[in-house]
Design a protein around this motif. Structure first.
Motif, PDB file in Angstrom:
ATOM      1  N   PRO A 195       0.817  -1.218   0.000  1.00 36.31           N
ATOM      2  CA  PRO A 195       0.000   0.000   0.000  1.00 36.31           C
ATOM      3  C   PRO A 195       0.851   1.269   0.000  1.00 36.31           C
ATOM      4  CG  PRO A 195      -0.942  -1.602   1.502  1.00 36.31           C
ATOM      5  CD  PRO A 195       0.387  -2.145   1.079  1.00 36.31           C
ATOM      6  N   TYR A 196       1.932   1.267   0.768  1.00 32.37           N
ATOM      7  CA  TYR A 196       2.826   2.440   0.772  1.00 32.37           C
ATOM      8  C   TYR A 196       3.468   2.623  -0.592  1.00 32.37           C
ATOM      9  CZ  TYR A 196       7.021   5.234   1.463  1.00 32.37           C
ATOM     10  OH  TYR A 196       7.999   6.183   1.326  1.00 32.37           O
ATOM     11  N   ILE A 197       3.969   1.532  -1.163  1.00 30.56           N
ATOM     12  CA  ILE A 197       4.618   1.608  -2.472  1.00 30.56           C
ATOM     13  C   ILE A 197       3.659   2.200  -3.500  1.00 30.56           C
ATOM     14  CG2 ILE A 197       5.568   0.218  -4.347  1.00 30.56           C
ATOM     15  CD1 ILE A 197       6.504  -1.779  -2.116  1.00 30.56           C
ATOM     16  N   ALA A 198       2.436   1.689  -3.526  1.00 26.41           N
ATOM     17  CA  ALA A 198       1.448   2.175  -4.493  1.00 26.41           C
ATOM     18  C   ALA A 198       1.103   3.635  -4.247  1.00 26.41           C
ATOM     19  CB  ALA A 198       0.194   1.310  -4.434  1.00 26.41           C
ATOM     20  N   SER A 199       1.144   4.068  -2.992  1.00 26.70           N
ATOM     21  CA  SER A 199       0.771   5.452  -2.673  1.00 26.70           C
ATOM     22  C   SER A 199       1.731   6.466  -3.284  1.00 26.70           C
ATOM     23  CB  SER A 199       0.718   5.650  -1.147  1.00 26.70           C
ATOM     24  OG  SER A 199       2.028   5.764  -0.587  1.00 26.70           O
ATOM     25  N   LEU A 200       2.922   6.014  -3.656  1.00 29.67           N
ATOM     26  CA  LEU A 200       3.891   6.923  -4.272  1.00 29.67           C
ATOM     27  C   LEU A 200       3.473   7.317  -5.680  1.00 29.67           C
ATOM     28  CD1 LEU A 200       7.202   5.166  -3.153  1.00 29.67           C
ATOM     29  CD2 LEU A 200       6.116   7.173  -2.108  1.00 29.67           C
ATOM     30  N   GLY A 201       2.656   6.483  -6.301  1.00 28.86           N
ATOM     31  CA  GLY A 201       2.223   6.762  -7.667  1.00 28.86           C
ATOM     32  C   GLY A 201       3.134   6.186  -8.725  1.00 28.86           C
ATOM     33  N   MET A 231      14.057  15.315 -12.056  1.00 31.82           N
ATOM     34  CA  MET A 231      13.996  13.924 -12.491  1.00 31.82           C
ATOM     35  C   MET A 231      12.697  13.629 -13.226  1.00 31.82           C
ATOM     36  SD  MET A 231      15.125  10.730 -12.571  1.00 31.82           S
ATOM     37  CE  MET A 231      16.408  10.472 -11.357  1.00 31.82           C
ATOM     38  N   MET A 232      11.595  14.163 -12.714  1.00 32.27           N
ATOM     39  CA  MET A 232      10.298  13.899 -13.319  1.00 32.27           C
ATOM     40  C   MET A 232      10.057  14.700 -14.602  1.00 32.27           C
ATOM     41  SD  MET A 232       9.242  11.508 -11.590  1.00 32.27           S
ATOM     42  CE  MET A 232      10.250  10.814 -10.281  1.00 32.27           C
ATOM     43  N   CYS A 233      10.970  15.605 -14.923  1.00 33.79           N
ATOM     44  CA  CYS A 233      10.854  16.386 -16.154  1.00 33.79           C
ATOM     45  C   CYS A 233      11.827  15.935 -17.230  1.00 33.79           C
ATOM     46  CB  CYS A 233      11.068  17.876 -15.863  1.00 33.79           C
ATOM     47  SG  CYS A 233       9.784  18.624 -14.839  1.00 33.79           S
ATOM     48  N   LEU A 234      12.725  15.007 -16.900  1.00 34.44           N
ATOM     49  CA  LEU A 234      13.711  14.537 -17.867  1.00 34.44           C
ATOM     50  C   LEU A 234      13.074  13.579 -18.869  1.00 34.44           C
ATOM     51  CD1 LEU A 234      16.761  13.801 -15.530  1.00 34.44           C
ATOM     52  CD2 LEU A 234      16.538  15.704 -17.158  1.00 34.44           C
ATOM     53  N   LEU A 269       2.724  14.917 -11.148  1.00 36.22           N
ATOM     54  CA  LEU A 269       2.911  15.923 -12.198  1.00 36.22           C
ATOM     55  C   LEU A 269       3.353  15.256 -13.492  1.00 36.22           C
ATOM     56  CD1 LEU A 269       3.315  19.078 -12.848  1.00 36.22           C
ATOM     57  CD2 LEU A 269       5.738  18.579 -12.440  1.00 36.22           C
ATOM     58  N   ARG A 270       4.299  14.353 -13.408  1.00 38.01           N
ATOM     59  CA  ARG A 270       4.787  13.657 -14.604  1.00 38.01           C
ATOM     60  C   ARG A 270       3.650  12.904 -15.287  1.00 38.01           C
ATOM     61  NH1 ARG A 270       9.963  11.988 -16.176  1.00 38.01           N
ATOM     62  NH2 ARG A 270      10.128  10.046 -17.364  1.00 38.01           N
ATOM     63  N   VAL A 315       2.261  25.906 -14.371  1.00 36.81           N
ATOM     64  CA  VAL A 315       1.726  24.627 -13.878  1.00 36.81           C
ATOM     65  C   VAL A 315       2.663  24.109 -12.793  1.00 36.81           C
ATOM     66  CG1 VAL A 315       0.617  24.070 -16.077  1.00 36.81           C
ATOM     67  CG2 VAL A 315       2.947  23.288 -15.642  1.00 36.81           C
ATOM     68  N   GLY A 316       2.202  23.097 -12.089  1.00 35.79           N
ATOM     69  CA  GLY A 316       3.053  22.474 -11.075  1.00 35.79           C
ATOM     70  C   GLY A 316       3.261  23.313  -9.835  1.00 35.79           C
TER      71      GLY A 316
END
Length: 543
Positions: free
Chosen positions: A44-50, A361-364, A459-460, A515-516
């Protein structure tokens, strides 16, 4: 069983992968070592990260000389981690939470206790006699050539039974397989099929460029001092003194990878993530290994795992080089993993700087790989020599202290014994400073790093341009990095002030919406320019 969340065959393009080092994630049976049921309990924790998928480092049967990267049975779970039934339960839990499971496979070498090696050693003329790289000594009894081990010393070990040397690019207890033998290739492909049939959605392929060695066993040439690089091998290791043109990176690798890709195509929505262990040819090999549809899907890039601070100019340089030598390939980026010092410590990052790097990292372009605890801002733990477990660290101490500092246990509860990782003394100690960064503390704090990572990942996912779009206009102006990401009718302008000094730069022409904002994105116009405060981000969408 079909995973409804895996129906998109291209989920890996721009996906976010969360690396789990199982020994250090969660212990379920109070023996001080993390295990598969522990991962299942924390799903559940892992999934909560998205995130889209988890990559689990090796859990196969092993003597643990290199903590699972020395495999003695590819198709079973080491008892310290659980059972095959536990793995099946983990797969089921992951599917229920919409998380895909990738596992770490080591195909270039095995343990010297693997039945294949035992038969190869005992029966030189038997059916497995040439399943490993064996060679006669030189007339004077010395090793067949000058190749060096990544872990120090010669890459050859004398075997008195065969009166030959065998190749080991890593520990002497990790003999290299001879993939020039097609029977070995077929056996490894069957290993992959075994795990695919159990519901695995992808493989992180360890040291994929070490799969083949030069048939003629020619000597490696020396590497000029100015070209030596120590992203993984410390400078105290003479391994950096050679140009490893014959001990790895052989052309036959691509032929085998095409067989791997054909196998993967038999299963829905799977991916391969190759690790390229090469400090000088990493990006060119990344392009070579991932270009087209008959090779790996993506490769793990080491450029952002270096010790040198990751400044704006360096990011721009890497992205330009990626476009030049690996156009058409697909990179998977990481700032931390189980082999290098955690980047919060490595680069001396403040919390504000850590948040910027997470957003960057999420924008690369490419895929993003996070290492367990990175989302908490965990730092490298300092260990005493007597606490070391890593053979690499013990070999080169104290100039190089090994990889244990980034492998210490995950911290779940700040005020409980061993931070909630285990009821027993853990295999590596939990650092007191990291314990204060535990999940339960951060869950209660809206401004914590954990929540920022969740927002950055969201956001990604919310912007096609970030997940799978093209990148253009990459530029570093002083400490500010900026570029554009585009997909379909969406274009985003991304700017990052990678310093603690305010900066003003030109804003692109046209109409843009910010945005963001929930990850700190903002823009302030100053004399027609874009003003960015220390460690501030601006993300804007063209209207």
């Amino acid at each position: 069983m079909t995973d409804p969340a895996a129906l998109d065959s291209n989920w890996w393009r721009g996906g976010v992968i969360y690396q789990i080092y199982p020994r250090s994630f969660q212990d379920s049976n109070a023996d001080g070592i993390g295990d598969l049921p522990g991962i299942t309990a924390r799903m559940p924790y892992i999934a909560s990260l998205g995130i889209d998928a988890i990559w689990i480092s090796p859990f196969f049967t092993s003597p643990m000389k290199d903590f699972g990267y020395d495999v003695s049975d590819y198709c079973d779970v080491d008892p310290i981690f659980g059972t095959l039934a536990d793995f099946d339960a983990l797969i089921a839990a992951a599917q229920q939470h919409g998380v895909k499971v990738m596992i770490d496979v080591v195909l270039s070498h095995t343990s010297d206790r693997h039945p294949w090696f035992i038969k190869s050693r005992e029966e030189p003329d038997g059916p497995m006699g040439d399943w490993y790289v064996w060679a006669d000594a030189k007339p004077d009894g010395t090793a067949p050539n000058n190749w060096l081990s990544f872990f120090g010393g010669p890459a050859w070990q004398w075997d008195s039974n065969r009166e030959q040397y065998y190749l080991h690019n890593f520990l002497s207890a990790q003999p290299d397989l001879n993939l020039h033998n097609t029977e070995v290739q077929d056996a490894l492909l069957e290993v992959l099929r075994f795990w695919l049939d159990r519901g695995v959605r992808g493989f992180r392929m360890d040291t994929v460029n070490f799969l083949f060695a030069d048939k003629a066993l020619r000597d490696n040439p020396p590497l000029p001092p100015e070209e030596r690089n120590s992203v993984l091998a410390p400078r105290v290791n003479p391994y950096n003194h050679q140009d490893h043109v014959y001990s790895k990176n052989q052309p036959e690798t691509l032929e085998f990878l095409s067989k791997v890709r054909m196998l993967m195509e038999e299963y829905d929505a799977t991916t391969t993530l190759g690790e390229i262990g090469d400090a000088t040819e990493g990006l060119p090999l990344l392009g070579e290994y991932t270009r087209g549809t008959d090779r790996l899907h993506q490769c793990y890039a080491f450029e952002f795992l270096a010790a040198e601070p990751l400044v704006a100019g360096r990011v721009a340089e890497v992205l330009h080089e990626l476009d030049r030598v690996a156009s058409g390939g697909w990179a998977a980026w990481a700032f931390s993993n189980h082999d290098v010092m955690r980047h919060a410590t490595r680069w001396g990052l403040t919390p504000a700087a850590q948040r910027l790097y997470a957003t960057l990292m999420m924008c690369l372009p490419g895929s993003a790989v996070l290492y367990q605890g990175e989302e908490l801002g965990l730092e490298e733990d300092a260990l005493a020599y007597e606490d070391l477990q890593d053979p690499y660290g013990r070999e080169f101490w104290p100039q190089y202290k090994g990889r244990d500092g980034c492998r210490t246990p995950m911290v779940w509860q700040a005020d409980t014994q061993n931070a909630g990782f285990s009821e027993a003394a853990p295999w590596l100690p939990v650092g007191s400073e990291n314990q204060s960064r535990a999940v339960d503390v951060q869950e209660a704090d809206p401004g914590a790093q954990l929540h920022h990572y969740r927002r950055a990942i969201a956001l990604r996912k919310a912007h096609p341009a970030l997940r799978g779009g093209t990148i253009s206009d990459v530029c570093a102006e002083g400490d500010v990095l900026h570029f554009r990401r585009s997909a379909g009718d969406e274009t985003l302008f991304c700017a990052f002030n990678m310093s603690d000094t305010p900066s003003t730069h030109a804003f692109p022409d046209g109409a843009w919406d910010i945005v963001g904002q929930d990850v700190g994105s903002a823009a302030e116009a100053v004399d027609g320019g874009l003003h960015l405060g220390p460690w501030q981000v601006c993300l804007a969408r063209r209207v």
